[in-house]
Design an enzyme around this catalytic site. Sequence first.
Site, short mmCIF file in Angstrom:
data_model
loop_
_atom_site.label_atom_id
_atom_site.label_comp_id
_atom_site.label_asym_id
_atom_site.label_seq_id
_atom_site.Cartn_x
_atom_site.Cartn_y
_atom_site.Cartn_z
N ARG A 27 17.27 9.72 18.72
CA ARG A 27 17.70 10.63 19.90
C ARG A 27 19.10 11.12 19.80
NH1 ARG A 27 14.70 9.63 24.70
NH2 ARG A 27 16.65 10.35 25.84
N TRP A 75 24.41 12.05 20.42
CA TRP A 75 24.25 13.60 19.94
C TRP A 75 25.26 14.34 20.71
CZ3 TRP A 75 23.24 18.51 21.84
CH2 TRP A 75 22.77 19.51 20.99
N ASN A 101 23.99 9.72 28.93
CA ASN A 101 23.22 10.73 28.07
C ASN A 101 23.15 12.04 29.23
OD1 ASN A 101 21.14 12.35 26.90
ND2 ASN A 101 19.43 11.07 27.81
N HIS A 523 5.81 47.51 10.86
CA HIS A 523 6.77 47.77 11.74
C HIS A 523 8.12 47.30 11.35
CE1 HIS A 523 3.52 49.61 14.37
NE2 HIS A 523 2.99 48.25 14.04
N LYS A 626 15.84 14.47 18.80
CA LYS A 626 14.32 14.44 19.33
C LYS A 626 14.05 15.01 20.52
CE LYS A 626 10.09 13.71 18.56
NZ LYS A 626 9.57 14.65 17.78
O1 M6R Z 1 9.92 17.14 23.84
P1 M6R Z 1 9.59 18.52 23.66
O2 M6R Z 1 8.06 18.83 23.39
O3 M6R Z 1 9.71 19.29 25.18
O4 M6R Z 1 10.42 19.25 22.76
C1 M6R Z 1 10.39 20.69 22.57
C2 M6R Z 1 11.18 20.97 21.35
O5 M6R Z 1 12.50 20.49 21.59
C3 M6R Z 1 10.57 20.36 20.14
O6 M6R Z 1 9.27 20.72 20.05
C4 M6R Z 1 11.36 20.92 18.98
O7 M6R Z 1 11.05 22.11 18.62
C5 M6R Z 1 10.86 20.08 17.78
N1 M6R Z 1 11.85 19.35 16.96
C6 M6R Z 1 10.18 20.99 16.62
O8 M6R Z 1 9.54 20.36 15.64
#
Ligand code: M6R
Length: 631
Positions: A27, A75, A101, A523, A626
């Site tokens: 995370r 993070w 968080n 294009h 994540k």
């Molecule tokens: O948890 P979520 O599906 O909402 O997350 C969306 C994006 O942050 C997530 O898909 C991100 O683009 C990935 N790290 C791509 O691999």
Amino acid sequence: MCGIVAYVGARTAHDVVLDGLRRLEYRGYDSAGIAVLDGGSVDVRRKAGALGNLEAVLEAEPLAGSTTGIGHTRWATHGAPTDGNAHPHVDCRRALAVVHNGVIENHSALRDELTNVGHVFGSQTDTEVVAHLLEEELDGPPGGEGQAAQHSSSRTPEEFAEAMRRVCRRLAGSFSLVAIHRDFPGVVVGARRNSPLVVGRGDGEAFLASDVAAFIAATRQAVEVGQDCVVLLTPQRLEITDFEGNPTRGREYRVDWDASAAEKGGYDYFMLKEIAEQPDAVAATLLGRLGRDGTLTLDESRLDTRVFVEVDKIVVVACGTAYHAGLIAKYAIEHWAGLPCEVELASEFRYRDPILDRQSLVIAISQSGETLDTLMAVQHAKEMGARVLAICNTLGATIPRESDAVLYTRAGPEIGVAATKSFLTQLVAVYLVALYLAQLRGTKYGDEVAGVVRELAAMPSKVAAVLDTMEPVRAIARELARVPTVLFIGRHVGYPVALEGALKLKELAYMHAEGFAAGELKHGPIALIEEGVPVVVVMPPPSGRSVLHAKLLANLQEIRARGARTIVVAEEGDEAVRPYSDHLVAIPAVPTLLQPLVSVVPLQVFACELAVARGNDVDRPRNLAKSVTVE
Ligand code: M6R
């Protein structure tokens, strides 16, 4: 974005918290820290960098053997990822510690106010205001005698929870907060708004964490903490109230996966394990959807079937990879259900004036169920009267809870930052929703719906077949490890697949990668093609919509004529592409609309291998975490 874990029980808190942090490191991995109660104060260790750095500090300067502790893996949003900005943060007296968080949007005004009454800040974070606000509530301004000195032995845990409620009422923004205080041994207080927090209830012990992964090794009994709630937790006691103090109940559930699902299981990276798990994840998401009478059921969706019949427009909102799943949903929904479908990045959706009403169905796709942009889009859509269906992989997460209905994907925990198995299961979910709409609205006959579901049921073995033939893809990836750019092109559902291939490469290999709709080449983007530029081409099945295949074949010839090094992902036996392919990656024959389930797999493997060849940690790509729980 950050990972939070708190423990109260009989075991040594810092060991349990550290174990939880190891499972939450995905995370955020800019810095980490732990605080425990140590008699008359809180004892804190924190360190910038990966968790290993904190472990080294703990080795050199062990924490006291307390049974109450909190931890954090960060993070960074406010304040650089330094030791001083790492959580936990303490008050002036070092009587309490807090982890957070989210983002406290009014932190600057609060900091000025607190500084004016004598509080001294030790970090640049927004979080530290919470430590000092709690201090004001519990012990008064710094320098004063404070409540603690007056009656520390007679203080009740309710006082701590009430202080947290009063603080929360002053905060703007999003937050999960967890705090401990020296006068309340064996007590943890937490709070949440638009950021996750879940309770784990064990035998004589309890946890409070951002994610069940933190405590899954100890207990599978979890309790969701609702929006705008404060939690008072002891080993035996759980009390949840809203910010005004009105009692409320969290939803109790049993986590349906175990600790081994959140471990690498012999793979070098979680991402490799998760790619390998895709056949099972697809099969699990399909399980039990087709009734004995051949009709499709989406049991847990909770939406009245009339909503699906009466809806006149679908709007999909999502971010990143989930957005790419949404782009594919559009093709399926429009083709099978004959309904107009818009797909929008959640971060854009809420800042324009979308036209929505009661007849609109918004589909919010999110693996984590925590992505703040998607959550805000859901709230915005509901304010406009639209019904919201979430597609989510995380039981009890905020987005499904705030939505009218949910369809859970069953990918299991996805720890690698790059979305892989969650993407495939999101595709399965959007196909199911599209078919369900078609079934209820009568745009497809029952036997046609059952036919597609049977084709979907064959997909796990087709994905497995792709995985069995990936060695040549890995070899190409290693060969291309030092090229400056890779382009991806596709048409129809192959276009979002091209976007997804490029996203994987950007986030993992830190290189320029871009996906284009092949029809757009002339294009502008074709100017990028010069001798040796690698271009990944996602070919549609030749026997599906043959015009698509013919058009993309023409694009392939055009870029090849201009010197591109072509890596062509095409159906096995597609001989037409062979003369124009420097590298040919064969995938099994599947229906056109379902092809992303197999065509994206080589692109995931390609990105992973290429990034590893460049020396990158694919589970923890730089600057990323994540789940994106801040805007
Ligand atoms: O948890 P979520 O599906 O909402 O997350 C969306 C994006 O942050 C997530 O898909 C991100 O683009 C990935 N790290 C791509 O691999």
